[in-house]
Write a protein that holds these residues in place. Structure first.
Motif, PDB file in Angstrom:
ATOM      1  N   PHE A  93       0.870  -1.118  -0.145  1.00 35.69           N
ATOM      2  CA  PHE A  93      -0.047  -0.030  -0.144  1.00 35.69           C
ATOM      3  C   PHE A  93       0.852   1.324  -0.121  1.00 35.69           C
ATOM      4  O   PHE A  93       0.525   2.228  -0.681  1.00 35.69           O
ATOM      5  CB  PHE A  93      -0.830  -0.086   1.235  1.00 35.69           C
TER       6      PHE A  93
ATOM      7  N   THR B 198       1.192   3.749  -3.213  1.00 33.32           N
ATOM      8  CA  THR B 198       0.880   5.452  -2.799  1.00 33.32           C
ATOM      9  C   THR B 198       2.177   6.199  -3.186  1.00 33.32           C
ATOM     10  O   THR B 198       1.724   7.370  -3.888  1.00 33.32           O
ATOM     11  CB  THR B 198       0.627   5.590  -1.227  1.00 33.32           C
TER      12      THR B 198
ATOM     13  N   LEU C 200       1.502   8.989  -6.079  1.00 35.76           N
ATOM     14  CA  LEU C 200       2.197  10.350  -5.879  1.00 35.76           C
ATOM     15  C   LEU C 200       3.220  10.895  -6.889  1.00 35.76           C
ATOM     16  O   LEU C 200       3.254  12.165  -7.288  1.00 35.76           O
ATOM     17  CB  LEU C 200       2.748  10.439  -4.411  1.00 35.76           C
TER      18      LEU C 200
ATOM     19  N   ALA D 297       1.778  11.693 -10.068  1.00 35.55           N
ATOM     20  CA  ALA D 297       1.107  13.137 -10.070  1.00 35.55           C
ATOM     21  C   ALA D 297       2.125  14.284 -10.422  1.00 35.55           C
ATOM     22  O   ALA D 297       2.082  14.962 -11.111  1.00 35.55           O
ATOM     23  CB  ALA D 297       0.531  13.299  -8.464  1.00 35.55           C
TER      24      ALA D 297
ATOM     25  N   TRP E 224      -7.826  12.748 -14.558  1.00 33.73           N
ATOM     26  CA  TRP E 224      -8.963  11.727 -15.076  1.00 33.73           C
ATOM     27  C   TRP E 224      -8.662  10.776 -16.035  1.00 33.73           C
ATOM     28  O   TRP E 224      -9.566  10.416 -16.693  1.00 33.73           O
ATOM     29  CB  TRP E 224     -10.331  12.356 -14.670  1.00 33.73           C
TER      30      TRP E 224
ATOM     31  N   THR F  16      -7.406   6.993 -13.097  1.00 31.07           N
ATOM     32  CA  THR F  16      -8.913   6.698 -12.410  1.00 31.07           C
ATOM     33  C   THR F  16      -8.665   5.220 -11.845  1.00 31.07           C
ATOM     34  O   THR F  16      -8.996   5.154 -10.809  1.00 31.07           O
ATOM     35  CB  THR F  16     -10.066   6.736 -13.540  1.00 31.07           C
ATOM     36  N   TRP F  17      -8.002   4.339 -12.875  1.00 27.43           N
ATOM     37  CA  TRP F  17      -8.253   2.901 -12.232  1.00 27.43           C
ATOM     38  C   TRP F  17      -7.141   2.641 -11.284  1.00 27.43           C
ATOM     39  O   TRP F  17      -7.410   1.888 -10.362  1.00 27.43           O
ATOM     40  CB  TRP F  17      -8.065   1.876 -13.407  1.00 27.43           C
TER      41      TRP F  17
ATOM     42  N   LEU G  91      -6.393   4.726  -8.996  1.00 21.91           N
ATOM     43  CA  LEU G  91      -7.146   5.211  -7.845  1.00 21.91           C
ATOM     44  C   LEU G  91      -8.189   4.367  -7.313  1.00 21.91           C
ATOM     45  O   LEU G  91      -8.067   3.931  -6.085  1.00 21.91           O
ATOM     46  CB  LEU G  91      -7.816   6.596  -8.174  1.00 21.91           C
ATOM     47  N   ILE G  92      -8.682   3.532  -8.274  1.00 20.80           N
ATOM     48  CA  ILE G  92      -9.672   2.355  -7.755  1.00 20.80           C
ATOM     49  C   ILE G  92      -8.972   1.356  -7.167  1.00 20.80           C
ATOM     50  O   ILE G  92      -9.595   0.851  -6.128  1.00 20.80           O
ATOM     51  CB  ILE G  92     -10.439   1.882  -9.210  1.00 20.80           C
TER      52      ILE G  92
ATOM     53  N   TRP H 289      -6.152   1.720  -5.511  1.00 22.21           N
ATOM     54  CA  TRP H 289      -5.890   2.383  -4.329  1.00 22.21           C
ATOM     55  C   TRP H 289      -7.031   2.334  -3.004  1.00 22.21           C
ATOM     56  O   TRP H 289      -6.783   1.875  -1.884  1.00 22.21           O
ATOM     57  CB  TRP H 289      -5.275   3.958  -4.268  1.00 22.21           C
ATOM     58  N   LEU H 290      -8.212   2.752  -3.554  1.00 24.88           N
ATOM     59  CA  LEU H 290      -9.528   2.888  -2.900  1.00 24.88           C
ATOM     60  C   LEU H 290      -9.793   1.391  -2.258  1.00 24.88           C
ATOM     61  O   LEU H 290     -10.207   1.050  -1.211  1.00 24.88           O
ATOM     62  CB  LEU H 290     -10.550   3.536  -3.558  1.00 24.88           C
ATOM     63  N   TRP H 291      -9.599   0.238  -3.107  1.00 30.45           N
ATOM     64  CA  TRP H 291     -10.016  -0.882  -2.819  1.00 30.45           C
ATOM     65  C   TRP H 291      -9.148  -1.392  -1.446  1.00 30.45           C
ATOM     66  O   TRP H 291      -9.664  -2.196  -0.770  1.00 30.45           O
ATOM     67  CB  TRP H 291      -9.916  -2.013  -4.132  1.00 30.45           C
TER      68      TRP H 291
ATOM     69  N   LEU I  94      -7.524   0.377   0.212  1.00 29.34           N
ATOM     70  CA  LEU I  94      -7.960   1.444   1.515  1.00 29.34           C
ATOM     71  C   LEU I  94      -9.270   0.789   2.192  1.00 29.34           C
ATOM     72  O   LEU I  94      -9.436   0.489   3.374  1.00 29.34           O
ATOM     73  CB  LEU I  94      -8.221   2.664   1.069  1.00 29.34           C
ATOM     74  N   LEU I  95     -10.302   0.325   1.449  1.00 32.37           N
ATOM     75  CA  LEU I  95     -11.474  -0.425   2.093  1.00 32.37           C
ATOM     76  C   LEU I  95     -10.975  -1.567   2.719  1.00 32.37           C
ATOM     77  O   LEU I  95     -11.619  -1.896   3.790  1.00 32.37           O
ATOM     78  CB  LEU I  95     -12.417  -0.634   0.413  1.00 32.37           C
TER      79      LEU I  95
END
Lengths: 279, 390
Positions: free
Chosen positions: A191, A195, A199, A202, A215, A220-221, A223-224, A226-228, A230-231
């Motif tokens: 993770f 990240t 970063l 970016a 975007w 976008t994917w 980020l998806i 990363w969020l997964w 995180l979830l």
């Protein structure tokens, strides 16, 4: 060297399956030895390709796939069985405990994940496997930081997925706790690395395109993904999503990783999107 | 007011955060299926018409409907922005609610007896029974300690010294206090790291704030400058860009090695000459100039630059670094603590606690117990009085 590494991976997988069917010292050791040899061969191959090209081998999907495999093997050797073995040794009577079992089963599953990615790399067309000078858009130190951290992050997620698949498809054993700890350890590596990849991406995007986030489908994917994870961390920490639940989350997460890496170009073509990311 | 407070606490719940994160994932996946309208600086006039024509060709009669529902501006649409706002509020609520409790745990010590009773890892180590070979060895060992004669009180001091040394060797910072003939040792590692998750959460908020600053205060302008020509960046900036030449250095095989534009930039009454290349923008008085494209003309190359002023970028990157630092501390430097209560007769009660990401703690606790067991009992026949519940 890559072909040699690929062959060694199959040997490692065969030895690993053999060690599961007939537990013992030698099949397990053979699994680790073949995996280690595959990693060494892959390392030599990547160094050779980099020297031949005059730049780091991180510039297209084929090279990234090779780095991905290299990182899976490296992390798998480092993380996968380590904590499980140390946990076993620290238990009373560990000296007399049979060698083999979960730690070598884990290695087999990690090798399987590496083979999956390596097989994809072998399917890449000849023009991707050829060596080219560095494109102007890739002339930046952020190429190394962004792409390497993505490879290591993806690889750690892959190791976690291998362990998760083992947990989902295997029988319940006394070593489940060690398998879960190794999974969490892999996530704890993956993770932050991923990240860092986002970063540094970016920063590079701002340097190259004047905007740190646009975007783009790849962004976008990423980020998806990363969020997964995180979830997964939030669910793990609160609802006690341990055992098979956590295993299912990390396996699904790696499916998202594979889609982002290999499936997204298909989506971009199918839906006729545009992306600034070459791979 | 009561409803607002209840809503605030509801937003702070981790299961609500999980639902919001899941919603974000689904929305992002849906949004990625549609081409997004290019940014304003490149979607005007003829280029906008070209983009719209392509969309109409792709989606036919659905184009109008998709446009109305915001599919082509998905990431600027109200539903998406509402989701982002809710996530930000949930993060803020969670951080605000957790902060006091974590602060207390970090800077105040729990009562020893409470801690001993509730810690997940415990063990009790007793000195060997009297008149055994082990107890004689134990007594000999006590006598060998400089300045200590063998007695029950010294057994406690010796056990305390052993436990303290073992903890320090494992990287624990040890504090000691004595009360009612009991010695309490509290060893801790990475005590402050518990604050790191709060820092990471705050970093997420800072990142979103930076993005908001970009959206509200930043600007971008595309400038196409003919050979020898000049273009103004505008947006209240006095920046003028003059195209003084364009070059494409090549590799031996003829492929481009780079793209380089020579420019003269006038700003604030000063003129400077520089080269702008891919990945090498030029920064002048808060405006960054990027090489965006080029077109051959009869007189040379017309060069397209992108002039960008983005006050939010620094905030976003600082927040990203803070987020990375916070999560690295959480995973790599987890908090753990070991409490030892030493009775007058030298019996040691150990209790251990570790953060979720301290993977090695169970093993380290077992090793600590085994080491103290060997040192205190000094022999194979000295059992641990109670099994280690770890």
């Amino acid at each position: 060297m890559f072909v040699l590494s690929y062959i060694l991976l199959w040997a490692a997988l065969a030895a690993g399956i053999s060690s599961q069917l007939r537990p013992g010292r030698w099949p397990g050791l053979l699994t680790r030895a073949a995996t280690g040899a595959a990693w060494i061969a892959m390392t030599a191959g990547l160094i050779g390709r980099g020297l031949a090209a005059g730049h780091w081998p991180l510039t297209n999907r084929y090279e990234f796939a090779l780095c991905f495999v290299w990182a899976i093997l490296g992390l798998g050797l480092l993380l996968g069985p380590g904590e499980m073995e140390r946990s076993q040794r620290a238990r009373p009577g560990a000296a007399s405990a049979p060698v083999g079992g979960a730690e070598h089963g884990a290695g087999t599953w990690v090798v399987a994940v590496a083979l999956l990615v390596a097989s994809y790399a072998l399917t890449r067309p000849a023009d991707e496997r050829a060596i080219y000078p560095l494109l102007p858009a890739l002339r930046s130190v952020w190429l190394q930081v962004h792409v390497l951290s993505a490879a290591v992050g993806y690889a750690a997620f892959g190791v976690a997925a291998g362990l998760g698949a083992m947990r989902l498809l295997g029988r319940a054993t006394d070593e489940e706790d060690g398998v879960e700890r190794a999974t969490e350890q892999a996530l704890a590596w993956g993770f932050p690395c991923f990240t860092l990849s986002i970063l540094s991406g970016a920063v590079w995007a701002q340097e190259a395109w004047g905007r740190y986030w646009g975007w783009d489908p790849k962004e976008t994917w990423a980020l998806i993904v990363w969020l997964w994870y995180l979830l997964a961390f939030h669910l793990r920490g609160t609802r006690g999503w341990r055992g098979r639940h956590l295993a299912a989350l990390v396996v699904a997460g790696f499916a998202l990783v594979l889609f982002t890496f290999a499936g997204l170009p298909w989506l971009i073509r199918a839906v006729r999107l545009t992306s600034l990311h070459g791979f | 007011m009561g409803r607002a407070i209840r809503a605030w606490h509801w937003l702070a719940r981790t299961d609500v955060a999980a639902v919001l994160i899941t919603t974000a994932i689904l929305l992002l996946a849906v949004g990625s299926l549609f081409p997004q309208l290019p940014p304003p600086e490149v979607s005007q006039g003829e280029r906008l018409a070209r983009w719209e024509a392509l969309a109409a060709e792709r989606y036919g009669r659905l184009t109008e409907i998709l446009s109305v529902v915001g599919a082509f501006r998905f990431f600027r649409s109200p539903p998406f922005l509402l989701m982002v706002a809710l996530l930000a509020l949930a993060t803020l609520a969670c951080t605000a609610n957790r902060w006091p409790g974590i602060w207390r745990e970090v800077f105040r010590r729990p009562a020893a007896e409470t801690w001993l009773a509730t810690a997940p890892f415990t063990a009790t180590l007793a000195p060997p029974p009297p008149d055994t070979a082990a107890s004689r060895t134990h007594a000999d060992a006590l006598q060998r300690v400089p300045g200590i004669a063998s007695s029950p009180a010294n057994a406690a001091a010796w056990a305390s010294a052993l436990a303290s040394r073992s903890l320090r060797e494992r990287g624990y910072r040890v504090r000691s206090e004595t009360a009612e003939e009991m010695t309490h040792l509290r060893g801790e590692r990475n005590r402050l790291s518990r604050l790191a998750s709060l820092v990471a959460h705050l970093a997420v908020l800072l990142l979103l704030a930076g993005a908001l600053v970009t959206a509200l205060l930043g600007w971008r302008e595309e400038l196409t400058v003919t050979p020898g020509g000049t273009a103004a960046a505008g947006h209240g900036s006095d920046l003028l860009v003059r195209n003084e030449g364009f070059a494409i250095p090549r590799y031996a095989d003829g492929t481009p090695a780079n793209y380089e534009a020579r420019v003269q930039v006038v700003a604030g009454g000063r003129a400077i000459r520089r080269t702008v290349a891919v990945n090498q923008p030029l920064a002048v008085r808060g405006v960054h100039l990027y090489l965006s494209g080029f077109q051959p003309t009869e007189a040379g190359y017309a060069v397209t630059f992108l002039a960008v002023h983005d006050p939010g970028y620094g905030i976003v990157i600082a927040a990203g670094l803070l987020l990375l630092l916070g999560m690295t501390i959480v995973f790599a430097f987890p908090h753990s603590a070991v409490h030892a209560r030493i009775a007058a007769d030298g019996t040691v009660h150990l209790a251990g606690w570790a953060g979720r990401w301290d993977f090695g703690f169970p093993r380290r606790f077992r090793e600590l117990v085994a080491e103290l067991e060997r040192q205190i009992a000094r022999g194979q026949d000295s059992p641990v009085e109670q099994p280690c519940s770890c």
